[in-house]
Design an enzyme around this catalytic site. Structure first.
Site, short mmCIF file in Angstrom:
data_model
loop_
_atom_site.label_atom_id
_atom_site.label_comp_id
_atom_site.label_asym_id
_atom_site.label_seq_id
_atom_site.Cartn_x
_atom_site.Cartn_y
_atom_site.Cartn_z
N ASP A 451 10.15 79.69 98.89
CA ASP A 451 10.86 78.90 99.90
C ASP A 451 10.15 77.56 100.13
OD1 ASP A 451 12.79 78.38 101.76
OD2 ASP A 451 12.30 80.06 103.08
N GLU A 454 9.64 71.08 100.15
CA GLU A 454 10.16 69.72 100.28
C GLU A 454 9.30 68.84 101.19
OE1 GLU A 454 13.45 72.89 100.43
OE2 GLU A 454 11.73 72.37 101.70
N ASP A 516 20.04 76.81 103.32
CA ASP A 516 20.43 77.39 104.60
C ASP A 516 21.83 76.95 105.00
OD1 ASP A 516 17.90 78.45 104.60
OD2 ASP A 516 17.06 76.90 105.88
#
Length: 777
Positions: A451, A454, A516
């Site tokens: 996950d 970024e 998401d």
């Protein structure tokens, strides 16, 4: 009034030509440039006649020319394959001019060393030609054009012809200024541009302005992207790729309707152009440079479930037990951050025994319920972690230019403490990170959800000497690659991660999911658009969170519709902030979803063939219609449906209500059969059908052969399918000769279908008769 900018210049004249075996380097005079008041367009110091200024224009203002003194630039034209040309623009002596393309780690294979080319200098133009492509450079105004040698068609040209009324060029071919370097291309009549990674807007990018910077997008409707990729396809007949980690801005007819502008926040442009053939051939060439995915293990194609968060061992074992009781096949159960002791934006691989007990025992308890374990991670460390001091002292964390530790950027922390980032340009840091994974893999953990990634801020100085302006976008590539490599090396099997962030080259580290999404119809629609766009830039194995991750309370009907979409996706996972188990949405939703999950398992022999085909060729598994039907003028604009491989057309229903929905969709040329209703239709055509909640249109094209495996209540996971015979479903009334199928054991079985009889030679058992569907009466 002239408005000069000392940083702005336009590449103008070719002043020298040096030819090598497979490359040509041009010396270019770049001219200082400015604008005239608020008028669009650029003015250089050359004479008005040389610039093509319309001096007879009645209201032409007095023009004060900028300085005429040129400064040098270099342009290198090199070939990595007959159909692939590399065009590098940089200041003389820049390292990228001598590099083979691999310095950033995006390109992994520089291509052939010596591609035969011819070079002709006519005095007006320099023409460099391979067997497939011709590049022509105008000497006097540095205009560039690419032609397809086989057809003679122009496939790309710079935008020097586009001027405003006074004759000032509005889109110089190459413009350098404080923002970086800009290449301006002319959009042809009817030319469509697709790609640029996982973008959640319309599939055709014309009219859009995209900033390619990896972001924690916090959804699919914010205008940001987790996985932007500087790769695009033009319907004019080429694929472009900018080899960079710097931010790229793609203005596709947004500012000027006939101009496609690419601005790279760097002093160099490293552009690869693949020409000839359709998207299939071009993606094959592109992925030859940047890598292809390997086929994940069979269990990866089964059904996954997760939740943010399962809080204990007992909770997860109860979910696995419930799936078995209710006859829902389940291969992977995912555990989000609660497995950590320090679990808020931190991953230090310290297992929380208070919540989950002994790790190996937990894995074994799940295995007794025929389920594998997936665990969450991110590449950030909290100063509260016991391992933070070790990472800091050994230089494993990214630092800023001033020597201080870099903190994650733009992702909110729950407690205000900064989080730091592991430096994946440091081989010792990579080894340390991978070693912590090895302990989990030794205990039987199957896969890691990689996950985030970024959050690297600008202005860092990575250990490996990577320029800071390249580091942000390359960080997800290095992060996912480190974990993927650890899994591959430790287990000896085809590796898999479940990554959110990405960049060019990320397709070689399967798989990725769409971030998401909001639990709404719009969130579902945006998710599919993101997957289709990503497929054209980082082709491989992509998925999404069934039900969406957050937002308004998910209706049972939308959950069903999303499950139908997920069952026909390359990988299948239900996940969200709230429970996503199908029995949480009522008996009717459970029954419909269970039927679709089982249908997915039935179709796994077909999906297995598509996976191997995709891995061999560098193709996506989930495909836009424009990939399969590039000559269909309607296909490019279709982004509410998709092809699963070459044989199946899937039409998701974007609705959150119970009544049947009137769904309008497009079928390309040929005859198609709905695999659920046996209805036969002819294309090309737009059709409208009344679609009840229980199904969506899934159509097989004429000539398709779909291997399927029987699935009943005894099938708990993909392992139970191994050894079961396959039945061939043949669509249309023609015979299929010598089709080669890859069995679940990886070995090939050659089948021949003639008159309904199946002959099979190989290890995979195939039923003796083919079921024929969609035949004419």
């Amino acid at each position: 009034m002239i408005m000069p900018d000392p940083s702005t210049s336009i590449l103008r004249q070719v002043t020298g030509v040096r030819s090598g075996e497979s490359d040509v380097e041009l010396s270019i005079a770049a001219r200082p440039a400015g604008t005239v008041g608020r008028m669009p367009g650029y003015l250089t110091g050359e004479s008005l006649a040389e610039q093509g200024i319309e001096t007879t224009l009645p209201n032409l203002p007095e023009l004060e020319l900028p300085p005429a003194d040129p400064h040098p630039y270099a342009v290198r034209i090199s070939w990595v394959a007959p159909d692939t040309v590399r065009i590098t623009v940089a200041p003389p002596g820049a390292g990228v001019l001598a590099d083979d393309g691999t310095w950033l780690g995006v390109v992994t294979d520089p291509g052939a060393a010596n591609v035969p080319v011819t070079v002709a200098d006519t005095g007006r133009a320099v023409v460099v030609e391979s067997a497939a492509l011709r590049v022509s450079i105008d000497r006097e105004r540095f205009a560039l054009r690419l032609d397809d040698v086989a057809t003679g068609a122009e496939i790309l040209r710079t935008a020097e012809r586009l001027r405003q009324a006074a004759g000032l060029p509005v889109a110089p071919p190459v413009l350098a200024n404080r923002d970086g370097i800009t290449l301006n291309l002319e959009l042809g009549p009817g030319e469509d541009i697709l790609g640029f990674g996982e973008q959640f807007g319309r599939l055709v990018k014309n009219g859009q302005r995209l900033v390619l910077r990896c972001e924690d997008a916090l959804g699919t409707g914010t205008g940001l992207a987790y996985k932007p990729v500087p790769v695009w396809h033009s319907s004019a007949g080429y694929t472009g790729f900018v080899n960079t980690g710097a931010v790229v801005t793609a203005d596709v007819g947004h500012s000027m309707p006939s101009v496609f502008g690419l601005t790279v926040a760097d002093d160099a442009l490293d552009l690869y152009v693949v020409g000839g053939g359709g998207p299939r051939e071009r993606l094959r060439s592109y992925t030859a440079l940047t890598g292809r995915a390997t086929v994940p293990p069979l269990w990866a194609f089964g059904y996954w479930m997760g939740r943010c968060r399962y809080h204990s061992r007992e909770e997860m074992l109860d979910v696995a037990s419930r799936a078995r009781e209710l006859g829902v096949p389940l291969d992977v159960l995912h555990c989000d951050p609660d497995w950590l002791v320090v679990d808020r934006l931190n991953c230090d691989f310290i297992w929380n025994e208070e919540r989950f007990g002994n790790r190996r025992q937990f894995v074994e308890d799940l295995a007794a319920l025929h389920t594998r374990l997936s665990v969450w991670e991110l590449p950030y460390l909290d100063p509260a972690s016991p391992r933070f001091a070790e990472a800091e002292s050994k230089g494993y964390l990214v630092r800023r230019a001033d020597g201080e530790l870099a903190e994650i950027d733009k992702t909110p922390a729950p407690d205000g403490r900064p989080r730091m980032l592991v430096d994946f340009t440091n081989p010792d840091a990579v080894a340390w990170w991978q070693e912590m994974h090895e302990e989990f893999l030794a205990d039987g953990v199957a896969v890691f959800k990689t996950d985030f990634g970024e959050g690297l801020p600008d202005g860092t100085t990575p250990h490996g000497g990577l320029p800071g302006h390249h580091a942000h976008n390359l960080y997800p590539l290095y992060y996912n690659g480190a974990v993927w490599d650890a899994v591959a090396r430790t287990t000896g099997r085809s590796a898999l991660v479940w990554g959110r962030s990405g960049w060019a080259g990320s397709q070689r580290y399967p798989g990725q999911w769409g971030g998401d999404a909001e639990s709404t119809v719009a969130g579902m629609q945006a998710t599919l658009r993101g997957g289709l766009s990503y497929a054209m830039s980082a082709p491989g194995f992509w998925s999404h969170d069934i039900g969406g991750f957050y937002g308004p309370e998910l209706t049972p009907e939308l959950y069903v519709r999303w499950t139908q979409f997920g069952a026909m996706s390359p990988l299948m996972r239900a996940h969200g902030l709230r429970p996503r188990e199908p029995w949480r949405f009522g008996d009717r939703a459970l029954e419909i979803c269970r039927r679709w999950i089982r249908l997915r398992y039935e179709l796994l022999p077909y999906l297995w063939q598509v996976a191997h085909e995709s891995a061999r060729n560098g193709w996506p598994v989930l495909r836009p219609l424009a990939f399969e039907y590039p000559d269909d003028p309607v296909a490019a604009g279709i982004d509410g449906q998709f092809m699963l491989g070459s044989e199946l057309l899937v039409v998701p229903v974007f609705d959150d209500g119970d009544p049947a929905v009137r769904r309008r969709f497009y079928v390309p040329a040929g005859r198609w059969t709905d695999v659920l209703t046996d209805e036969t239709v002819e294309g090309p055509a737009f059709l409208t059908r009344e679609v009840p909640l229980e199904r969506i249109p899934v159509l097989a094209r004429d000539g398709a052969i779909l291997p399927r495996v029987p699935v009943d209540g005894h099938v708990r996971r993909t392992d139970d399918l191994i050894g079961r015979p396959w039945t061939l479903h043949v669509y249309g009334d023609g015979d299929v000769a010598d089709r080669e199928l890859t069995g679940f054991d990886g070995h090939s079985t050659r089948v021949t279908v003639s008159g309904g009889t199946v002959t099979a030679e190989g290890s995979q058992p195939v039923s003796g008769r083919a079921r024929r569907s969609g035949m004419s009466s």
